[in-house]
Write a protein that holds these residues in place. Structure first.
Motif, PDB file in Angstrom:
ATOM      1  N   THR A  97      61.276  38.277  37.762  1.00 22.13           N
ATOM      2  CA  THR A  97      60.849  38.882  39.029  1.00 22.13           C
ATOM      3  C   THR A  97      59.347  38.776  39.246  1.00 22.13           C
ATOM      4  OG1 THR A  97      60.667  41.032  37.940  1.00 22.13           O
ATOM      5  CG2 THR A  97      62.767  40.521  39.013  1.00 22.13           C
ATOM      6  N   ASP A  98      58.600  38.472  38.214  1.00 22.22           N
ATOM      7  CA  ASP A  98      57.141  38.397  38.300  1.00 22.22           C
ATOM      8  C   ASP A  98      56.730  36.955  38.625  1.00 22.22           C
ATOM      9  OD1 ASP A  98      54.411  38.473  38.062  1.00 22.22           O
ATOM     10  OD2 ASP A  98      54.395  39.470  36.091  1.00 22.22           O
ATOM     11  N   PRO A  99      56.073  36.725  39.786  1.00 27.69           N
ATOM     12  CA  PRO A  99      55.673  35.356  40.140  1.00 27.69           C
ATOM     13  C   PRO A  99      54.776  34.694  39.110  1.00 27.69           C
ATOM     14  CG  PRO A  99      55.448  36.819  42.035  1.00 27.69           C
ATOM     15  CD  PRO A  99      55.725  37.692  40.843  1.00 27.69           C
ATOM     16  N   TYR A 194      46.107  18.589  56.032  1.00 27.40           N
ATOM     17  CA  TYR A 194      45.359  19.713  55.457  1.00 27.40           C
ATOM     18  C   TYR A 194      46.191  20.992  55.549  1.00 27.40           C
ATOM     19  CZ  TYR A 194      41.306  16.595  56.049  1.00 27.40           C
ATOM     20  OH  TYR A 194      40.425  15.543  56.014  1.00 27.40           O
ATOM     21  N   GLU A 195      46.842  21.187  56.692  1.00 25.21           N
ATOM     22  CA  GLU A 195      47.651  22.400  56.887  1.00 25.21           C
ATOM     23  C   GLU A 195      48.883  22.387  55.986  1.00 25.21           C
ATOM     24  OE1 GLU A 195      46.888  23.544  61.535  1.00 25.21           O
ATOM     25  OE2 GLU A 195      47.894  21.635  61.120  1.00 25.21           O
ATOM     26  N   VAL A 196      49.480  21.211  55.784  1.00 29.61           N
ATOM     27  CA  VAL A 196      50.610  21.098  54.863  1.00 29.61           C
ATOM     28  C   VAL A 196      50.174  21.494  53.458  1.00 29.61           C
ATOM     29  CG1 VAL A 196      52.174  19.469  53.725  1.00 29.61           C
ATOM     30  CG2 VAL A 196      51.818  19.344  56.196  1.00 29.61           C
ATOM     31  N   CYS A 197      49.036  20.971  53.035  1.00 25.79           N
ATOM     32  CA  CYS A 197      48.536  21.278  51.697  1.00 25.79           C
ATOM     33  C   CYS A 197      48.242  22.773  51.550  1.00 25.79           C
ATOM     34  CB  CYS A 197      47.280  20.457  51.430  1.00 25.79           C
ATOM     35  SG  CYS A 197      46.675  20.567  49.734  1.00 25.79           S
ATOM     36  N   LEU A 198      47.564  23.355  52.541  1.00 24.10           N
ATOM     37  CA  LEU A 198      47.262  24.790  52.488  1.00 24.10           C
ATOM     38  C   LEU A 198      48.534  25.622  52.405  1.00 24.10           C
ATOM     39  CD1 LEU A 198      44.358  25.133  55.087  1.00 24.10           C
ATOM     40  CD2 LEU A 198      44.275  25.834  52.688  1.00 24.10           C
ATOM     41  N   ALA A 199      49.536  25.259  53.211  1.00 24.88           N
ATOM     42  CA  ALA A 199      50.783  26.016  53.216  1.00 24.88           C
ATOM     43  C   ALA A 199      51.469  25.962  51.853  1.00 24.88           C
ATOM     44  CB  ALA A 199      51.716  25.475  54.303  1.00 24.88           C
ATOM     45  N   LEU A 200      51.461  24.799  51.221  1.00 28.40           N
ATOM     46  CA  LEU A 200      52.098  24.666  49.908  1.00 28.40           C
ATOM     47  C   LEU A 200      51.337  25.440  48.844  1.00 28.40           C
ATOM     48  CD1 LEU A 200      52.996  20.859  49.994  1.00 28.40           C
ATOM     49  CD2 LEU A 200      54.589  22.779  50.180  1.00 28.40           C
ATOM     50  N   LYS A 201      50.019  25.381  48.884  1.00 31.07           N
ATOM     51  CA  LYS A 201      49.216  26.030  47.847  1.00 31.07           C
ATOM     52  C   LYS A 201      49.172  27.547  48.009  1.00 31.07           C
ATOM     53  CE  LYS A 201      48.155  22.254  45.679  1.00 31.07           C
ATOM     54  NZ  LYS A 201      48.644  22.000  44.306  1.00 31.07           N
ATOM     55  N   THR A 206      55.397  27.198  45.460  1.00 27.63           N
ATOM     56  CA  THR A 206      55.006  25.783  45.552  1.00 27.63           C
ATOM     57  C   THR A 206      53.546  25.541  45.177  1.00 27.63           C
ATOM     58  OG1 THR A 206      54.537  26.089  47.917  1.00 27.63           O
ATOM     59  CG2 THR A 206      56.714  25.246  47.323  1.00 27.63           C
ATOM     60  N   ALA A 207      52.839  26.602  44.776  1.00 20.72           N
ATOM     61  CA  ALA A 207      51.406  26.446  44.477  1.00 20.72           C
ATOM     62  C   ALA A 207      51.160  25.468  43.332  1.00 20.72           C
ATOM     63  CB  ALA A 207      50.798  27.808  44.139  1.00 20.72           C
ATOM     64  N   HIS A 208      52.130  25.333  42.439  1.00 20.25           N
ATOM     65  CA  HIS A 208      51.968  24.437  41.287  1.00 20.25           C
ATOM     66  C   HIS A 208      52.225  22.981  41.650  1.00 20.25           C
ATOM     67  CE1 HIS A 208      56.265  24.951  41.674  1.00 20.25           C
ATOM     68  NE2 HIS A 208      56.433  23.880  40.921  1.00 20.25           N
ATOM     69  N   LEU A 209      52.776  22.722  42.828  1.00 17.35           N
ATOM     70  CA  LEU A 209      53.212  21.375  43.203  1.00 17.35           C
ATOM     71  C   LEU A 209      51.999  20.470  43.442  1.00 17.35           C
ATOM     72  CD1 LEU A 209      55.885  19.897  43.809  1.00 17.35           C
ATOM     73  CD2 LEU A 209      55.598  20.551  46.203  1.00 17.35           C
ATOM     74  N   PRO A 210      51.879  19.337  42.731  1.00 14.96           N
ATOM     75  CA  PRO A 210      50.744  18.441  42.979  1.00 14.96           C
ATOM     76  C   PRO A 210      50.823  17.847  44.390  1.00 14.96           C
ATOM     77  CG  PRO A 210      51.831  17.902  40.900  1.00 14.96           C
ATOM     78  CD  PRO A 210      52.729  18.849  41.626  1.00 14.96           C
ATOM     79  N   VAL A 211      49.695  17.853  45.092  1.00 13.05           N
ATOM     80  CA  VAL A 211      49.623  17.302  46.449  1.00 13.05           C
ATOM     81  C   VAL A 211      48.524  16.247  46.485  1.00 13.05           C
ATOM     82  CG1 VAL A 211      49.209  17.784  48.893  1.00 13.05           C
ATOM     83  CG2 VAL A 211      50.422  19.467  47.476  1.00 13.05           C
ATOM     84  N   VAL A 212      48.888  15.049  46.964  1.00 12.75           N
ATOM     85  CA  VAL A 212      47.932  13.961  47.138  1.00 12.75           C
ATOM     86  C   VAL A 212      47.775  13.709  48.630  1.00 12.75           C
ATOM     87  CG1 VAL A 212      47.400  11.542  46.691  1.00 12.75           C
ATOM     88  CG2 VAL A 212      48.623  12.897  44.974  1.00 12.75           C
ATOM     89  N   ASP A 278      41.458  32.666  34.141  1.00 17.69           N
ATOM     90  CA  ASP A 278      42.762  32.975  34.730  1.00 17.69           C
ATOM     91  C   ASP A 278      43.074  32.036  35.893  1.00 17.69           C
ATOM     92  OD1 ASP A 278      45.104  34.852  34.964  1.00 17.69           O
ATOM     93  OD2 ASP A 278      44.248  35.084  36.977  1.00 17.69           O
ATOM     94  N   ALA A 279      42.080  31.783  36.754  1.00 18.43           N
ATOM     95  CA  ALA A 279      42.301  30.898  37.909  1.00 18.43           C
ATOM     96  C   ALA A 279      42.663  29.488  37.457  1.00 18.43           C
ATOM     97  CB  ALA A 279      41.051  30.863  38.789  1.00 18.43           C
ATOM     98  N   LEU A 280      42.015  29.007  36.401  1.00 16.40           N
ATOM     99  CA  LEU A 280      42.286  27.644  35.926  1.00 16.40           C
ATOM    100  C   LEU A 280      43.591  27.575  35.141  1.00 16.40           C
ATOM    101  CD1 LEU A 280      38.695  26.553  34.837  1.00 16.40           C
ATOM    102  CD2 LEU A 280      39.897  26.032  36.963  1.00 16.40           C
ATOM    103  N   THR A 281      43.882  28.613  34.361  1.00 17.59           N
ATOM    104  CA  THR A 281      45.131  28.638  33.601  1.00 17.59           C
ATOM    105  C   THR A 281      46.332  28.619  34.536  1.00 17.59           C
ATOM    106  OG1 THR A 281      44.087  29.868  31.798  1.00 17.59           O
ATOM    107  CG2 THR A 281      46.493  29.924  31.908  1.00 17.59           C
ATOM    108  N   ARG A 282      46.215  29.320  35.661  1.00 16.94           N
ATOM    109  CA  ARG A 282      47.322  29.340  36.629  1.00 16.94           C
ATOM    110  C   ARG A 282      47.583  27.970  37.236  1.00 16.94           C
ATOM    111  NH1 ARG A 282      49.056  34.315  38.622  1.00 16.94           N
ATOM    112  NH2 ARG A 282      48.038  36.111  37.646  1.00 16.94           N
ATOM    113  N   GLN A 283      46.591  27.104  37.185  1.00 21.41           N
ATOM    114  CA  GLN A 283      46.778  25.740  37.676  1.00 21.41           C
ATOM    115  C   GLN A 283      47.229  24.793  36.566  1.00 21.41           C
ATOM    116  OE1 GLN A 283      46.582  24.955  40.961  1.00 21.41           O
ATOM    117  NE2 GLN A 283      46.315  27.165  41.174  1.00 21.41           N
TER     118      GLN A 283
END
Length: 608
Positions: A97-99, A194-201, A206-212, A278-283
């Motif tokens: 349950t914890d993101p 840019y908006e697609v990338c922002l929405a995913l991140k 989906t924040a973990h999903l690599p976007v090119v 923490d910010a970098l580990t989450r990525q």
């Protein structure tokens, strides 16, 4: 992985999903009876054989006995933590349950994460994604041409491609096809890239999903906006197949659990150090921390594996960030490591001082975690690009490098062909095939590489471009160069003469039978340009009768000697000493020809 799965390409006009087409044995190990049934119901409905476990010991036994092909496990069960089960040959999906458990699952190298509460379709989708063997790339672009070109490159490399033709469609496809990576254009109808990338991140799922981002927009401000949106990489069109596939492979390797770069974070503030780590580990980065510059420097020197990036504060006890940068940049082993400075200092003098010390980039405090991550991603993307360019220099000729750079700025799909007079050099080792038959493969490679290390610098010192290494043969091109004092025929002759002298030195330094080389030279008109596929693989090389005759002169050269064609000799006769060879038969030439064995260079004492 589990059972072998056959996957289909998804298109925006079909409603198929990447669910496993064949029944599988699926482990369900949930914390409560209701959770177990919620997971089991859609699995049974899809025809899978569901097997339950309520204790960590049971999970380990079933995994060790290969009784299941995949599994859904709760974070904590009596008798064990799910994080201790992987990595394993059986793909396991962590249910929680914890993101933040998504990143925990990645770090533990589990196959996936399913956030509770969940829908039945999400259970089947998680099973499909965690067990599929083919990586899926979502390609979003409003151009049919780009879909045909880029899609074909990816499919040829073994990826499955999901296709979207605008930003809204791309976001709608993500939960359906569960891609491993997204490639998006910027300029599209509706939502831009840019908006697609922002929405995913912005979405935890989906924040973990690599976007090119892949766009014709290539100004510095465009790239900055892309990385600010959270992009993991940015490719400027036209797309070069080798570059695209290298970046896709790198990002997919990084997104594999625990597979991202090692980053050192140095700050004397525990709060800032925790925020950055923490910010970098989450990525997905592997983060090591230090309390001051001195400790950071020691960790860099003692590291068994090098750090790909250093993030440091400026004002620290023992050793300041500025002193740390200075020390790292004067260490030959780590001087190329990118360094990011976190500082409240933002005067012109401070910026000049940091640039002079060799700092890669700096971030002014206070800063957001998103800004930090975006800057780190950009720095590492630039580092990968530099590494790719440096590695490319070893695999393609200098002329091909220049041609590729010119082509990238003017358009990928054109072909170039330029006819000019050039001198072509061919060298070959006499009898090496028979010699290598009695050697081990590693010895053959070692001897050839040593030979090339001795020959190639000589060619390049005289302005030659090494076009190909073919087995034990070298093909080099000499052409007009305003930076060279002598013409290409004489420079090619000097290179050939020195290659034979360099081989004598090499032979004296190695054990075993000496190598014997023949070299042939010919001068005349030939075409240099692009040869190959329009979309997949091409070569930048020379063709024509001049090239063919150069190779045939090499095959007719006496062992250990250099043979000049009549055309080459006519252009250098005042500078060389030769012995004429008459009656030489060249393939494709009816009448016999004369050629000239090089015995010395006028003005040099040594003759052959």
């Amino acid at each position: 992985m589990g059972a072998a799965i056959a996957w289909r390409t998804y298109t925006a006009t079909r409603g198929d999903f990447w669910y496993p087409p064949a029944p599988m044995r699926v482990l369900v190990a949930a914390a409560t009876q209701s959770s177990s049934e919620a997971l089991a119901a859609p699995l049974r409905a899809a025809g899978h054989d569901v097997r339950f476990a309520s204790h960590g010991g049971e999970v380990r036994r079933m995994l060790a006995a290969a009784e299941v092909d995949a599994g859904f496990v709760a974070r904590r069960l009596p008798g064990g933590d799910a994080l201790t089960y992987g990595p394993a040959s059986v793909p396991l999906v962590l249910v929680g349950t914890d993101p933040t458990d998504r990143e925990v699952a990645r770090a533990a190298r589990l196959a996936g994460f399913l956030a509770a509460p969940f829908q039945p379709a999400e259970v089947l989708a998680a099973l499909g994604v965690s067990t599929r063997e083919t990586r899926v790339v979502l390609l979003a672009d409003d151009s049919d041409l780009v879909h045909r070109h880029v899609g074909a490159i990816l499919e040829e490399a073994g990826y499955e491609v999901a296709r979207a033709f605008d930003g809204q469609q791309a976001l709608a496809l993500v939960p359906e096809v569960r891609p491993d990576l997204v490639i998006t254009d910027v300029e599209m109808p509706g939502l831009d890239g840019y908006e697609v990338c922002l929405a995913l991140k912005r979405e935890p799922a989906t924040a973990h999903l690599p976007v090119v981002i892949c766009s014709t927009l290539g100004e510095a401000t465009d790239l900055e906006r892309g990385f600010d949106a959270g992009a993991d990489d940015y490719i400027v069109k036209p797309v070069i197949a080798e570059d695209l596939l290298m970046r896709v492979r790198d990002l997919l390797a990084e997104s594999a659990l625990g597979g991202r770069e090692r980053v050192l974070v140095a700050d004397d503030s525990p709060a800032v150090r925790h925020l950055v780590a923490d910010a970098l580990t989450r990525q997905g980065f592997e983060v090591v921390t230090a309390c001051d510059g001195r400790e950071a420097l020691e960790k860099v020197k003692r590291a068994a594996e090098p750090f790909e990036l250093v993030v440091t504060d400026y004002d620290m006890p023992e050793m300041t960030g500025f002193e740390l940068v200075h020390a790292l940049k004067h260490d030959e082993q780590v001087k190329d490591t990118p360094i990011l400075m976190l500082t409240a200092r933002d005067t012109r003098r401070d910026r000049a001082q940091m640039r002079a010390a060799g700092l890669t980039a700096y971030l002014v405090k206070p800063f957001s975690a998103d800004k930090l991550v975006a800057l780190v991603e950009r720095m590492l993307a630039e580092r990968r690009l530099r590494a790719y360019k440096d590695a490319s220099k070893l695999y393609i000729s200098r002329g091909a490098m220049r041609a590729a750079e010119k082509q990238a700025s003017s358009g990928l799909f054109g072909y170039r062909a330029e006819e000019a007079e050039r001198t072509i050099l061919f060298s070959d080792l006499a009898g090496f095939t028979a010699m290598s038959a009695a050697m081990s493969a590693s010895d053959v490679v070692e001897k050839l590489n040593g030979y090339f290390d001795a020959m190639c610098p000589v060619v390049q010192a005289w302005g030659g471009d090494i076009d190909k290494l073919i087995g034990d043969a070298i093909m080099a091109i000499f052409e007009d160069d305003p930076e060279q004092a002598e013409g290409h025929p004489l420079r090619a002759v000097r290179a050939a003469w020195e290659m034979q002298r360099a081989l004598e030195v090499y032979n004296a330094a190695i054990e075993g039978d000496p190598l014997v080389m023949r070299i042939g030279l010919n001068t005349g008109p030939c075409v240099r340009g692009d040869l190959g596929s329009r979309f997949f693989r091409r070569d930048y090389t020379v063709i024509g009768d001049t090239v063919n005759r150069a190779q045939r002169h090499e095959s007719n050269a006496p062992k250990g000697r250099v043979l000049l064609s009549a055309e080459t000799y006519a252009l250098v006769r005042e500078h060389v000493r030769v012995e004429e060879m008459t009656g030489i038969r060249l393939k494709g030439i009816d009448a016999p020809v004369s050629a000239y064995v090089l015995t010395g260079i006028v003005g040099e004492d040594e003759d052959y």
